[in-house]
Design a protein around this motif. Sequence first.
Motif, PDB file in Angstrom:
ATOM      1  N   ASP B  37       0.925  -1.314   0.083  1.00  0.00           N
ATOM      2  CA  ASP B  37       0.163   0.001   0.013  1.00  0.00           C
ATOM      3  C   ASP B  37       0.885   1.388  -0.063  1.00  0.00           C
ATOM      4  O   ASP B  37       0.742   2.135  -0.806  1.00  0.00           O
ATOM      5  CB  ASP B  37      -1.010   0.103   1.194  1.00  0.00           C
ATOM      6  CG  ASP B  37      -2.138  -1.251   1.049  1.00  0.00           C
ATOM      7  OD1 ASP B  37      -2.344  -1.443  -0.055  1.00  0.00           O
ATOM      8  OD2 ASP B  37      -2.431  -1.437   2.018  1.00  0.00           O
ATOM      9  N   ASP B  38       2.022   1.182   0.964  1.00  0.00           N
ATOM     10  CA  ASP B  38       2.847   2.384   0.990  1.00  0.00           C
ATOM     11  C   ASP B  38       3.581   2.460  -0.270  1.00  0.00           C
ATOM     12  O   ASP B  38       3.597   3.992  -0.688  1.00  0.00           O
ATOM     13  CB  ASP B  38       3.956   2.308   2.050  1.00  0.00           C
ATOM     14  CG  ASP B  38       3.016   2.198   3.319  1.00  0.00           C
ATOM     15  OD1 ASP B  38       1.960   2.807   3.346  1.00  0.00           O
ATOM     16  OD2 ASP B  38       3.804   1.805   4.383  1.00  0.00           O
ATOM     17  N   LYS B  41       1.823   4.240  -3.104  1.00  0.00           N
ATOM     18  CA  LYS B  41       1.374   5.847  -2.945  1.00  0.00           C
ATOM     19  C   LYS B  41       2.629   6.542  -3.249  1.00  0.00           C
ATOM     20  O   LYS B  41       2.696   7.632  -3.302  1.00  0.00           O
ATOM     21  CB  LYS B  41       0.988   5.852  -1.444  1.00  0.00           C
ATOM     22  CG  LYS B  41      -0.521   5.503  -1.258  1.00  0.00           C
ATOM     23  CD  LYS B  41      -1.007   5.781   0.170  1.00  0.00           C
ATOM     24  CE  LYS B  41      -2.031   4.593   0.749  1.00  0.00           C
ATOM     25  NZ  LYS B  41      -2.074   4.583   2.116  1.00  0.00           N
ATOM     26  N   SER B  42       3.676   5.742  -2.755  1.00  0.00           N
ATOM     27  CA  SER B  42       5.038   6.437  -3.002  1.00  0.00           C
ATOM     28  C   SER B  42       5.608   6.753  -4.486  1.00  0.00           C
ATOM     29  O   SER B  42       5.378   5.652  -5.284  1.00  0.00           O
ATOM     30  CB  SER B  42       6.040   5.825  -2.119  1.00  0.00           C
ATOM     31  OG  SER B  42       7.435   6.422  -2.274  1.00  0.00           O
TER      32      SER B  42
END
Lengths: 306, 270
Positions: B37-38, B41-42
């Motif tokens: 998930d991170d 987004k990154s």
Amino acid sequence: MGFQVSDAPVLDLIAVQKHFGAVQVLRGIDLRVERGEFLGLVAPNGAGKSTLLRLLIGMHRRTSGQCSVFALDPDQSSLAIRSRTSYLPGETSVYQQMTGASFLQFAQSFHRGRDAAIERRLVELFALPLQARVRSYSAGMKQKLAILAALSVEVELYLLDEPDRALDATMRMELRQVLRDLHDAGKTLVLSSHHLEELQALATRLQFLRSGTLVPDAEVERTRTQLQRRFRLRLARDLPLPAGATILRREGDGTLLLEVGDSPAAWLHTLPPDAVRAAELGNARLEDLYEVLFLQQPAARTGAAP
Amino acid sequence: MIARKTFREVWLMTLVYALMMVILQVPVILMWPELYDDLKKSALLRNAGFDFLQRIGAGVTDHQETIAYRNWIAVMLFLRSVNLLGIAASVLLGTALFARERETQTLEFLLTRPVSRGAVLWQKSWPVILCVVCPIFVVNTSAILWSWQIEMDLPLAPLTLANLHGSLFVLAILAMTTFVSVKCRVQAHVAFWVGGIVVLQLGLYLIPRVRRFSLFRLSDFDWYGPILAGNIGLPEMFVPGIGPAHSLWLLLATLVFYGLAWRALRNLEL
């Protein structure tokens, strides 16, 4: 058909030379050692004795000449030679991380048989803590372990490069007896040592290695004859020496090393009995031979080994 | 006996090496769901300065999580663990093989026993080969079990092929280290030369124009990713013409370095 022992010499070297690059270490070695002989190798540092011993077990390849050990060429059949030979390197060569017992077992595992009697005797004599790690041993103990490993295997030929290094006088004398027993058992031994008294006491024949060549027997004999004109004398008081006598050396206890043209026996008989404390005639000591052959020869000072 | 001695010398380092692989592996697998998930987004990796980092960024943020996860495994288990820990283990274990024996003056003892130099090389090498390779297979294969904990699937066949390739990569480094270890008198010199070569290779990899000359080109994300995705099989790994045959070149390099080590040991005069 019974087992036959070959009549071929154990070691047979003809004009063996060894170069390391531009450095010539062995300059034509002629050497023959018969089965059951005990050869003492006398040489100063750098004369090439370790190179010679390494060459015999195929560790080094000769540059030229002929060499055979048990009638085999070390350059071609080094494995067969090593299986019948025990070699003790000049540098103490033991694994620090092993225990004494595991190193001994490791060293013996390469050979088909071990000499249990010699092993027991040396273990008792050296009193090594075999269950301790070798890294905890002193230099002398490591050398004892290396000797134990080298002598406790059942082989025909022992090549021992300064085994008495780092051993005290008691141990050297005990080791002397073990080597003598091996010789009595018919083994062939080649021993190099800086302790001349060991060589004199043990070897059935001595060879002098000087700057990569063996000193010819004729030169050794000539030197021995020359040395027989020397005698050691310790007088109780100052007395005139015989005409033509030269004092070569004055030792710490007052002993004079003299060289005379004629036999000194007649002159000695003219002296009052209480004037002579000690006299030694006609005995060419190995140390004197060493001095003349190595220290008084310019070649001896130009060591050959790298 | 030589092999047993070698095992005794290296087993502890092997255990530490395997444990480090486990420690590096387990958290990055178990934390994957949150990381995914991170990462999505990154924009950090996708905008990184190096082209290969951008491709890694794209790979691990793929909209299909299965693909992204396999790419993540390629990066973490192979690009990181095998390439870094595997090389470190190869260099550390290989360095000691002969140079340490020369330093401690035991090589003369070993080479004057009634055993051929080829046998000495073999009996010292195969335990170290096992010690370097087994943790790669065992630890990386255990990733399948850890993946089940996060309800992800990691197929055995592609993972085994990647392990095989990773093992050949570290074996090539081990063989090179063994060769240098025979040639050098001091362990520090072996570490200097092998370390220097590895750093040079890594430097070459970072420059796109000369990357094809880098050994790391044979063991990067662009190679492990397709293997784990199931797009590269044994033929592509080993048969030139069908694929790039990177594994074959590593196998050949390994054999050549062991051949050189054998020749150097045979001619060695202490």
